[in-house]
Each structure stands twice: as C-alpha cells, then as structure tokens.
Scaffold this motif. Structure first.
Motif, PDB file in Angstrom:
ATOM      1  N   ASP A 187       0.613  -1.287   0.013  1.00  0.00           N
ATOM      2  CA  ASP A 187      -0.067  -0.189   0.062  1.00  0.00           C
ATOM      3  C   ASP A 187       0.785   1.159  -0.052  1.00  0.00           C
ATOM      4  O   ASP A 187       2.100   1.135   0.515  1.00  0.00           O
ATOM      5  CB  ASP A 187      -1.010   0.068   1.167  1.00  0.00           C
ATOM      6  N   ARG A 188       0.315   2.253  -0.572  1.00  0.00           N
ATOM      7  CA  ARG A 188       0.903   3.487  -0.529  1.00  0.00           C
ATOM      8  C   ARG A 188       2.548   3.504  -0.929  1.00  0.00           C
ATOM      9  O   ARG A 188       3.286   4.054  -0.366  1.00  0.00           O
ATOM     10  CB  ARG A 188       0.857   4.188   0.582  1.00  0.00           C
ATOM     11  N   ALA A 189       3.007   2.888  -1.879  1.00  0.00           N
ATOM     12  CA  ALA A 189       4.321   2.729  -2.314  1.00  0.00           C
ATOM     13  C   ALA A 189       4.712   3.950  -2.931  1.00  0.00           C
ATOM     14  O   ALA A 189       3.687   4.860  -3.631  1.00  0.00           O
ATOM     15  CB  ALA A 189       4.502   1.662  -3.441  1.00  0.00           C
ATOM     16  N   ALA A 190       5.989   4.471  -2.893  1.00  0.00           N
ATOM     17  CA  ALA A 190       6.615   5.600  -3.340  1.00  0.00           C
ATOM     18  C   ALA A 190       7.012   5.074  -4.797  1.00  0.00           C
ATOM     19  O   ALA A 190       8.036   4.374  -4.826  1.00  0.00           O
ATOM     20  CB  ALA A 190       7.614   6.312  -2.615  1.00  0.00           C
ATOM     21  N   VAL A 191       6.282   5.598  -5.842  1.00  0.00           N
ATOM     22  CA  VAL A 191       6.640   5.104  -7.176  1.00  0.00           C
ATOM     23  C   VAL A 191       7.114   6.337  -8.058  1.00  0.00           C
ATOM     24  O   VAL A 191       6.499   7.199  -7.976  1.00  0.00           O
ATOM     25  CB  VAL A 191       5.291   4.497  -7.877  1.00  0.00           C
ATOM     26  N   LEU A 192       8.142   5.812  -8.818  1.00  0.00           N
ATOM     27  CA  LEU A 192       8.490   6.624 -10.104  1.00  0.00           C
ATOM     28  C   LEU A 192       8.201   6.078 -11.453  1.00  0.00           C
ATOM     29  O   LEU A 192       8.350   5.104 -11.502  1.00  0.00           O
ATOM     30  CB  LEU A 192      10.060   6.791 -10.085  1.00  0.00           C
ATOM     31  N   ASP A 193       7.305   6.719 -12.067  1.00  0.00           N
ATOM     32  CA  ASP A 193       6.900   6.304 -13.617  1.00  0.00           C
ATOM     33  C   ASP A 193       7.857   7.099 -14.232  1.00  0.00           C
ATOM     34  O   ASP A 193       7.790   8.303 -14.620  1.00  0.00           O
ATOM     35  CB  ASP A 193       5.453   6.487 -13.870  1.00  0.00           C
ATOM     36  N   CYS A 194       9.124   6.738 -14.851  1.00  0.00           N
ATOM     37  CA  CYS A 194      10.147   7.362 -15.418  1.00  0.00           C
ATOM     38  C   CYS A 194       9.793   7.565 -16.830  1.00  0.00           C
ATOM     39  O   CYS A 194      10.775   8.438 -17.628  1.00  0.00           O
ATOM     40  CB  CYS A 194      11.628   6.673 -15.034  1.00  0.00           C
TER      41      CYS A 194
END
Length: 257
Positions: free
Chosen positions: A42-49
């Motif tokens: 849950d609530r992961a810190a995600v980068l969509d690069c």
C-alpha cells in the motif's frame, strides 16, 4: 536518433495520445490495477520514469500510491499533471531523461518504465545508463517494472504495420471516430525499425491526417534482462500478459542490496 526527436515525437502527440485507446479512462484503471497487483504494498513511493500523459501513473495514483511521473516530453509531462489534477490526484511530474533522473538515491519503492518506452534508447550503452539510474533511485530490494512489445516474436515476423485502432469521440454529433495505426520500416540489422504513427481525424466530412515518426530498438527479453542484471538488478523474471492482465510483457526485478 537524437533524444530531441523523441521528445518532439511525444510533444506533438501529447494532445492526441488518448486517441490511441478505444477507451483511455478504462485503460488507465485496468493498467493501474495490473501494476498495483505486482507492487503488492500500500501507498508505495512510485516513480514512473516514462509517464507520458499519465496512463500508468494515474492508474497507480488511483490505487493509492504516491506517484511521481517524469518524461522526456515537456508537453506530455504537463498533460499528465493536468489529467491527474482533473481526477483530484496529487500527481507530481518533471521533465527528465531516464538516463539522468533528477531524484536522490534510494527515493522510491518502485520504478515503472512501461509502454515500450525503454526501446527508444537505441544502444546497449544508453539502455544500461537508464537502468543504472532506475537502480540508483530505488531503495534496496526496490521493485523494477519494465514493459516492452513482445520483441522476440516481432523480430522473427518483422511486421510492416499494426492493426488500426478506432476511438469513438465522446460528445460529438454522429459519433465521430478517429483511426490510429503504425507503419514499421525495419533496418537491415533486423533489430531497429523506424515507426510512422498515423492518426486520421474527422474534419467536416473529410479526414485530416497527422503523421509522427520515431525509431525503436526491438530489444529481446534475454538481452534486456542481461542489461538489467549488469545494472545491479536481481531476481529477474518476465511476466506475460495472460498472467498479469497487463497489455505487454513485463520484466520484473529487484534492486540488489
């Protein structure tokens, strides 16, 4: 192909990119759900690069993740931010080359590079540089998700085109439609191809045609996995669409400790 031409391709496409999909909003949710299941927290810190106009980034934000999007195209990144705001999401975006990400070491739980974005890089050196940057911004054991076209099959068959995609334009008289398709021109090396992206748009009883051009490297699964391993990723494996529900094959890996 110079990186400026890739940025130009997506700058020109940014306003019309959603027309690639029969139903963009449904695709956002479907892709977000599929990637969320792979992230598994849950609530992961995600980068969509390679966020483009936000298809995967918005889908993941709708699932409650804390998403940052970056893209080489200023117009695409700006549209992703606008579309996120339209849905009440706090989607932060930046203009960035995936080979030089403007983020601190170890900032993200997950890095996503989806929708065949990595194969815009045309050499092993550039792909390795991008993967090394993704590894750098991931926390130890952080998750990498990279999707490409099924290039092992495509290199064998060397198709000349893609089937047309028809998009129904909402709120238009007579239910006007757009048509999108691609022509592929394979290089002599059998690995790279120039792509012509056609969009036919209705214009008062006639068709207006827009054509954008770019180049890809048809990067096979073993080769891409090998480059990821060289960049410091472990536990590498490919997950196919019939298993994940995502529309392309996904390389799934973890950042080494």
């Amino acid at each position: 192909m110079p990186e400026t031409s890739v940025a130009h391709f997506y700058d020109e496409l940014a306003d019309d990119y959603h027309l690639i999909y029969a139903d963009w909003d449904a695709s956002i949710r479907r892709q977000g759900n599929a990637l969320d299941a792979l992230i598994g927290q849950d609530r992961a810190a995600v980068l969509d690069c390679s966020c483009g106009i936000g298809t995967q980034a918005i889908g993941l934000a709708l699932r409650g993740h804390r998403v940052t999007g970056s893209d080489l195209s200023p117009r695409a990144a700006a549209r992703a931010a606008r579309e996120g705001a339209r849905l009440g999401l706090g989607l932060h975006t930046a203009v960035a080359d995936m080979r030089r990400l403007p983020f601190p070491n170890g900032q993200f739980d997950t890095v996503v590079c989806a929708d065949n974005s990595l194969p815009h890089l045309l050499t092993e050196q550039d792909v390795h540089a991008a993967l090394a940057e993704m590894r750098r911004v991931l926390r130890p054991t952080g998750l990498l998700l990279v999707s490409t076209r099924p290039y092992d099959d495509l290199v064998r068959d060397r198709p000349a085109s893609t089937p047309p995609q028809v998009h129904q334009i909402a709120d238009t008289e007579g239910g006007e439609r757009t048509v999108t398709f691609q022509l592929w021109h394979w290089h002599d090396d059998g690995e790279h191809y120039d792509l012509e992206h056609f969009q036919l748009l209705p214009a008062g009883g006639h068709w207006r045609v827009r054509v954008r051009r770019t180049t890809y490297w048809a990067l096979g699964r073993d080769r891409l996995a090998g480059l990821a391993a060289e960049a410091g990723f472990v536990d590498l494996g490919w997950r196919m669409p019939q298993e994940t529900g995502f529309f392309q094959p996904l390389l799934v890996a973890r950042a080494g400790v």
